[in-house]
Design a protein around this motif. Sequence first.
Motif, PDB file in Angstrom:
ATOM      1  N   MET A  67       0.550  -1.075  -0.091  1.00  0.00           N
ATOM      2  CA  MET A  67      -0.109   0.135   0.543  1.00  0.00           C
ATOM      3  C   MET A  67       0.886   1.149   0.048  1.00  0.00           C
ATOM      4  O   MET A  67       1.799   1.176   0.853  1.00  0.00           O
ATOM      5  N   SER A  68       0.432   2.276  -0.776  1.00  0.00           N
ATOM      6  CA  SER A  68       1.484   3.208  -1.381  1.00  0.00           C
ATOM      7  C   SER A  68       0.845   4.202  -2.174  1.00  0.00           C
ATOM      8  O   SER A  68      -0.125   3.328  -2.438  1.00  0.00           O
ATOM      9  N   THR A  69       1.044   5.012  -2.290  1.00  0.00           N
ATOM     10  CA  THR A  69       0.317   6.706  -2.610  1.00  0.00           C
ATOM     11  C   THR A  69       0.777   6.055  -4.412  1.00  0.00           C
ATOM     12  O   THR A  69       0.071   6.136  -5.486  1.00  0.00           O
ATOM     13  N   GLU A  70       1.962   5.877  -4.462  1.00  0.00           N
ATOM     14  CA  GLU A  70       2.774   5.595  -6.413  1.00  0.00           C
ATOM     15  C   GLU A  70       1.699   3.645  -6.335  1.00  0.00           C
ATOM     16  O   GLU A  70       1.450   4.093  -7.600  1.00  0.00           O
ATOM     17  N   LEU A  71       1.509   3.276  -5.864  1.00  0.00           N
ATOM     18  CA  LEU A  71       1.199   1.985  -5.756  1.00  0.00           C
ATOM     19  C   LEU A  71      -0.648   2.579  -6.197  1.00  0.00           C
ATOM     20  O   LEU A  71      -0.895   2.222  -7.141  1.00  0.00           O
ATOM     21  N   MET A  72      -0.913   3.182  -5.372  1.00  0.00           N
ATOM     22  CA  MET A  72      -2.303   3.877  -5.659  1.00  0.00           C
ATOM     23  C   MET A  72      -2.927   4.559  -7.467  1.00  0.00           C
ATOM     24  O   MET A  72      -3.966   4.589  -7.322  1.00  0.00           O
ATOM     25  N   SER A  73      -2.104   5.168  -7.043  1.00  0.00           N
ATOM     26  CA  SER A  73      -1.560   5.822  -8.687  1.00  0.00           C
ATOM     27  C   SER A  73      -1.267   5.207  -9.649  1.00  0.00           C
ATOM     28  O   SER A  73      -2.175   5.221 -10.557  1.00  0.00           O
ATOM     29  N   GLU A  74      -0.323   3.762  -9.708  1.00  0.00           N
ATOM     30  CA  GLU A  74      -0.889   3.069 -10.917  1.00  0.00           C
ATOM     31  C   GLU A  74      -2.329   2.482 -10.397  1.00  0.00           C
ATOM     32  O   GLU A  74      -2.495   2.114 -12.230  1.00  0.00           O
ATOM     33  N   ASP A  75      -2.870   2.125 -10.032  1.00  0.00           N
ATOM     34  CA  ASP A  75      -4.128   1.181 -10.181  1.00  0.00           C
ATOM     35  C   ASP A  75      -5.194   2.699 -10.371  1.00  0.00           C
ATOM     36  O   ASP A  75      -5.834   1.296 -11.614  1.00  0.00           O
ATOM     37  N   VAL A  76      -5.670   4.215 -10.256  1.00  0.00           N
ATOM     38  CA  VAL A  76      -5.549   4.221 -11.287  1.00  0.00           C
ATOM     39  C   VAL A  76      -5.450   4.585 -12.972  1.00  0.00           C
ATOM     40  O   VAL A  76      -6.628   5.069 -13.351  1.00  0.00           O
ATOM     41  N   LEU A  77      -4.260   4.918 -12.836  1.00  0.00           N
ATOM     42  CA  LEU A  77      -3.944   4.553 -14.464  1.00  0.00           C
ATOM     43  C   LEU A  77      -4.581   3.025 -15.126  1.00  0.00           C
ATOM     44  O   LEU A  77      -5.066   3.517 -16.259  1.00  0.00           O
ATOM     45  N   GLU A  78      -4.094   2.532 -14.317  1.00  0.00           N
ATOM     46  CA  GLU A  78      -4.627   1.359 -15.351  1.00  0.00           C
ATOM     47  C   GLU A  78      -6.082   1.253 -15.082  1.00  0.00           C
ATOM     48  O   GLU A  78      -6.779   0.062 -15.899  1.00  0.00           O
ATOM     49  N   PHE A  79      -7.079   1.689 -14.030  1.00  0.00           N
ATOM     50  CA  PHE A  79      -8.288   1.679 -14.857  1.00  0.00           C
ATOM     51  C   PHE A  79      -8.689   2.802 -15.690  1.00  0.00           C
ATOM     52  O   PHE A  79      -9.548   2.341 -16.189  1.00  0.00           O
ATOM     53  N   TRP A  80      -8.331   4.012 -15.893  1.00  0.00           N
ATOM     54  CA  TRP A  80      -8.013   4.665 -16.762  1.00  0.00           C
ATOM     55  C   TRP A  80      -7.811   3.848 -18.027  1.00  0.00           C
ATOM     56  O   TRP A  80      -8.593   4.320 -19.366  1.00  0.00           O
TER      57      TRP A  80
END
Length: 119
Positions: A67-80
């Motif tokens: 769990m990290s900000t970087e990983l949560m950002s990657e999750d959003v990018l993958e969702f997009w």
Amino acid sequence: MAVKLAYSIYGARTSAVCGPPLTVLHGLLGSQRNWKSLAKQLAEQLGRKVYVLDARNHGDSPHSDQMSTELMSEDVLEFWRAHSINKSVLLGHSMGGRTAMFTSLQHPELVDKYSRTWT
């Protein structure tokens, strides 16, 4: 590694949308359910699609030891990527605001506008 985020979609499901979609990121210990009524109103008033995401380890999204900000950002990018979103408005509350800010700074070409909320 990105996880596949749970989400809800509100609003314009036709080609008559006014601008890029709005992506909403909840705060720590929250979930997409916290945004349901507001997301409906935003979709109606803005005339655009509104995607409300559950962050990793929250709501209906998968749980991970990482769990990290970087990983949560990657999750959003993958969702997009998975939803063919080339540009989005980002609205984040608390932890979601931190993720939105990080994503905006790392990938400004994908973010139309950004807003961070606090209580």
